[in-house]
Design an enzyme around this catalytic site. Structure first.
Site, PDB file in Angstrom:
ATOM      1  N   THR A 512       0.841  -1.193   0.000  1.00 31.29           N
ATOM      2  CA  THR A 512       0.000   0.000   0.000  1.00 31.29           C
ATOM      3  C   THR A 512       0.874   1.239   0.000  1.00 31.29           C
ATOM      4  OG1 THR A 512      -1.858   1.154   1.043  1.00 31.29           O
ATOM      5  CG2 THR A 512      -0.201   0.214   2.521  1.00 31.29           C
ATOM      6  N   CYS A 513       0.235   2.368  -0.320  1.00 29.41           N
ATOM      7  CA  CYS A 513       0.879   3.676  -0.176  1.00 29.41           C
ATOM      8  C   CYS A 513      -0.255   4.635   0.173  1.00 29.41           C
ATOM      9  CB  CYS A 513       1.623   4.071  -1.455  1.00 29.41           C
ATOM     10  SG  CYS A 513       0.530   4.268  -2.873  1.00 29.41           S
ATOM     11  N   ARG A 514      -0.144   5.890  -0.176  1.00 33.74           N
ATOM     12  CA  ARG A 514      -1.218   6.816   0.217  1.00 33.74           C
ATOM     13  C   ARG A 514      -2.461   6.648  -0.668  1.00 33.74           C
ATOM     14  NH1 ARG A 514      -0.511   7.370   5.234  1.00 33.74           N
ATOM     15  NH2 ARG A 514       0.656   5.478   4.814  1.00 33.74           N
ATOM     16  N   TYR A 540      -4.058   3.872   1.179  1.00 35.01           N
ATOM     17  CA  TYR A 540      -4.515   4.067   2.553  1.00 35.01           C
ATOM     18  C   TYR A 540      -5.707   5.015   2.622  1.00 35.01           C
ATOM     19  CZ  TYR A 540      -4.457   5.321   7.503  1.00 35.01           C
ATOM     20  OH  TYR A 540      -4.808   5.549   8.801  1.00 35.01           O
TER      21      TYR A 540
END
Lengths: 555, 555
Positions: A512-514, A540
């Site tokens: 995941t990332c932002r 996220y």
């Protein structure tokens, strides 16, 4: 030809004027049971809020103009009470004089609309309890507020009208409680998308109560009301607005023995003919053909009603216009400083159907980030395994409905996510990015379908086998401090290639990332190094939306 | 695989990052002759105007990020000076060290862009004369203004960059003269549509000089400049910005013997391969396939360049992505408080082609008129006799590019004006009308094609046989006092049926009103009473736009 029309708002008034433009000789009588025709029903909440200041502005086309310019015999306060289909005669009651009379017709067009749903709630007819359907209702609410110096209100129902009324009453300075029986407002959206709106209306001071409904209404001696809710709580307020959905006005159709369809709406064929070939119907009372599912559906929106009015006029006069009945439910609503728009089917609907579907989330900016004022638009798109677009939702502060308009246009042509990749949309820094939000939806969806970006979804996390999985957030450490998915280790994207040895190649890797962009790059790197890897769609930011719950009592 | 890329802005940088996402192992070298890569070229004017305040904002992706995150060997200040296609070798000059060296390649991608056209004007190389291409140019302009306290400027060229520079220099408080050699700014629009922009920039205090060009530049002892124009006038100013169009950077391609196309652009096939199969090209230097004409065309826009970058990466690696080369020229520009957008071919282009075309004008409001703040959008659409849409233009203050985005989407599917009638677009009073501007274009165009609304156009009026014609303005008398077409009598629409006897049935009747709506109703009435009648497309508002001329010296 003598044409009688029942109902003088969007569908009926539009049919009448188009009929006249097409046929100068036809005799056209328009019956409206209320006092006004062709009023701005979508504008009513904004009159309450003071955004629209003159009540005259709500009356789009006065009867005199229809009479003079279009030679339409407009009869307001005139309720058509019965149809005798065999004799082709209708019976009318004039509410001003009390008299009843009959008219013959060659063709009859029904545009009765839909009326606010009323439930059998104790006290529902007390003073201070309103629905919002027409200009008269709206003026009554306004007068009631002024006369009783009302400063608090409960709005029951979180659909278009409920949300618009809650906003406008709040903007008028009232204490507003919005009560919605399901776990989200704005049913055309899925819940995680609606969560953005929940945050917005709470931040603007509206008391939002989800998952509860009105069970009882009581009047106090000072005219104030006690609203009892199904969660056993009570709210004391100055007035109540009921906006718990609408139901097709099918009384006349039923009486005339016309076939009904989904939700007791009036069934029509592609020419808007009911089961009686001399009786047509349009507007919120009919079932349309859903452009995605192909099934009969109730879509109560002004745009389709207006187009249906035009189309039925041509068909009544013997033209064959067959495409007007298809609708996709393109819609938009302003919610304080946000805009929410959607088209097609949402995931709630798809989950109940037999349709296989995939989805993608993106959170692109509303215009080039280097030009001031860009804000994030959260978008969700649902699509079939062959790429066909099934539906889309967008919530943000600017350029929101534009994205959905473009997707709705692609959907009209049966287009796919690959078409979105190729769309060439207007770009200049104040208006868009060189890769537009719609392009981004297409890119991510195509990557999923081509296997270039395997994805997982936030709601799947609790089911993932923790033992054999590694969760990796590839954001920077300061970003991860702001929050990440459960049990995620942090390997910033730009260190990933050097730290591959930290990842067990026998485990599944969930990245995941932002918002999903860096996660995509990480996924590409890991895939090509032989890992079994999945990127969190929407990152996220989507995880947060999926996992937000709102307590029934807001702070 | 070793891939060399020439040019590090939209097309080149996009190709490089997509290549890496698709292939972790490829060796990718990106050569950029300037100092910066991946900069916000569309944002440069807004830095001059102060809208964008930080120069860092102009640098979208710094080289370090491309190196670290994408393992791309980025070499700035490195000009590729020669290609040896037989040997698959390129020669590079490092402008910082002065040294030259060679690199081999398996595949070469050219994305050299386009450079500002320079004409052989006397004095063109004097200090204080600038072009706007990259960050360095932009910073130089900014420094020059500050250092020399420049308070007046001549901008030569009325295209995107010229207009944006004129606006931003004006917003910075300068006296600005915009000089354009043709009779209009913004060539993608037709002149009558551009006239709305002419009015806007004049009203904002820009001195607009159309139909004249720069013939000579002279420097004064105080560093100020004298600009001589072809109309014999002279302007004294502090600096000059030349924005007289761009020309493809084809030097390398020519040297390598690659085939050229229209406007000396680089010819590529649908995979973006040049005439040498190991050399690809993308961006402003190539000829695209025009989506409407099917012919090779030069369309220098950031959107297509970015998509081409993605697409060429896939093709270099052996995928077959063939749709990326088609472009429609969707574009938008902010001009002070107005927005102008367009797509496809304009009337100037169609008039030169063999394509039969029709057109329609509408001036609908940007959202429901009963909701505050609605403004008129002037729109023009060009279409074929079979209804296929050929192009569209829109100018207004809000929701302008949205309309063109939707039309561009319809055009991608080869759609017709009948499709526009049926489009279901998001509607709520703050965002749209129930019948959207795009629907209105579809309605009027379909009415024309079906013979339901015969039309005439403002520019035809001088050719109309006055003897056998009657011109009728069906607006109200107060409206007609504000202006009408020559020799028009006034019969208000609502009196028309009673005054038919005033019209000679042996004459042709030419009807107008303000924007064409009431004219349509009048035309329908008169047609059905047997008259030979035509409605002025777009009404008096379009007539005014067609007949506006701007003196070379504005007040």
């Amino acid at each position: 030809m003598k044409i009688c029309i029942v109902g003088g708002v969007a569908g009926g008034a539009g049919a009448a004027t188009k009929l006249r433009r097409l046929d100068e000789q036809a005799e056209i009588i328009l019956f409206e049971k209320g006092e006004d025709i062709s009023y701005a029903n979508c504008g009513l909440p904004y009159y309450i809020g003071g955004e629209i200041k003159q009540k005259e502005a709500l009356l789009v086309t006065p009867p005199a103009l229809l009479r003079k310019r279009f030679r339409i015999d407009v009869r307001t306060s005139s309720e058509v009470t019965q149809i005798h289909p065999q004799e082709k005669v209708i019976q009318i009651r004039n509410h001003l004089t009390g008299e009843s009379y009959t008219e013959t017709y060659d063709k009859l067009v029904l545009s009765p609309g839909a009326s606010p749903k009323k439930f059998s709630i104790e006290g529902i007819d007390l003073p201070g309890i309103f629905t919002v359907r027409n200009v008269r209702n709206t003026l009554e609410i306004d007068e009631y507020i002024q006369k009783n110096q009302v400063n608090s209100c409960v709005v029951a129902g979180g659909g278009f009208i409920g949300v618009e009324m809650a906003e406008n009453l709040r903007l008028r300075g009232m204490e507003v409680t919005l009560v919605e029986f399901t776990n989200q407002i704005m049913a055309p959206l899925d819940r995680e998308m609606a969560n953005i709106l929940h945050q917005e209306i709470i931040s603007k001071g509206v008391n939002l109560k989800l998952g509860t409904g009105v069970s009882k209404l009581e009047s106090q001696s000072d005219h104030s009301l006690i609203v009892s809710l199904t969660d056993q709580s009570q709210i004391h307020c100055g007035m109540v607005v009921l906006a718990m959905g609408v139901t097709p006005e099918n009384g006349l159709a039923q009486q005339a023995g016309l076939k009904l369809s989904v939700g007791n709406s009036i069934q029509v064929n592609e020419f808007f003919q009911t089961s009686n070939p001399d009786i047509y119907a349009v507007g919120d009372a009919i079932a349309v053909t859903h452009g995605v599912s192909g099934e009969e559906a109730l879509i109560s929106l002004a745009g389709p009603a207006n187009r249906q009015g035009r189309s039925v006029a041509a068909n009544v006069l013997g033209q064959h216009q067959t495409n007007g009945k298809i609708a996709y439910g393109s819609s938009v609503v302003k919610v304080f400083d946000l805009i929410a728009a959607s088209v097609g089917l949402n995931e709630k609907q798809l989950a109940k159907s037999n349709q296989n579907y995939l989805k993608t989330y993106v959170h692109p900016f509303s215009h080039a980030t280097y030009y001031p004022g860009a804000t994030q638009i959260s978008m969700k798109m649902l699509f079939a395994p062959d790429g066909k677009i099934l539906g889309a939702q967008a919530v943000g502060a600017e350029n929101v409905e534009k994205q959905i308009d473009v997707i709705a246009t692609v959907m009209k042509f049966g287009g796919t996510v690959y078409d979105l990749e190729e769309l060439e949309l207007c770009y200049a820094p104040p208006f868009n990015s060189a890769k537009s939000p719609v392009n981004m939806l297409g890119f991510t969806a195509a990557n999923i379908l081509k296997g270039e970006m395997p994805v997982f979804y936030a709601e799947q996390i609790p089911q993932i086998d923790q033992e054999n999985s590694i969760f990796v957030d590839v954001s920077t450490p300061p970003e991860v401090l702001m929050g990440t998915i459960p049990n995620a280790i942090n390997i910033p994207l730009d260190e990933l290639r050097e730290r591959l040895s930290e990842l067990d190649p026998n485990k599944k890797i969930y990245v995941t990332c932002r918002v999903g962009l860096r996660g995509n790059i990480a996924t590409r790197i890991l895939l090509q190094h032989g890992f079994d890897v999945y990127n969190l769609s929407g990152g996220y930011k989507t995880y947060r939306l999926v996992n937000t719950t709102f307590s029934q009592e807001n702070p």
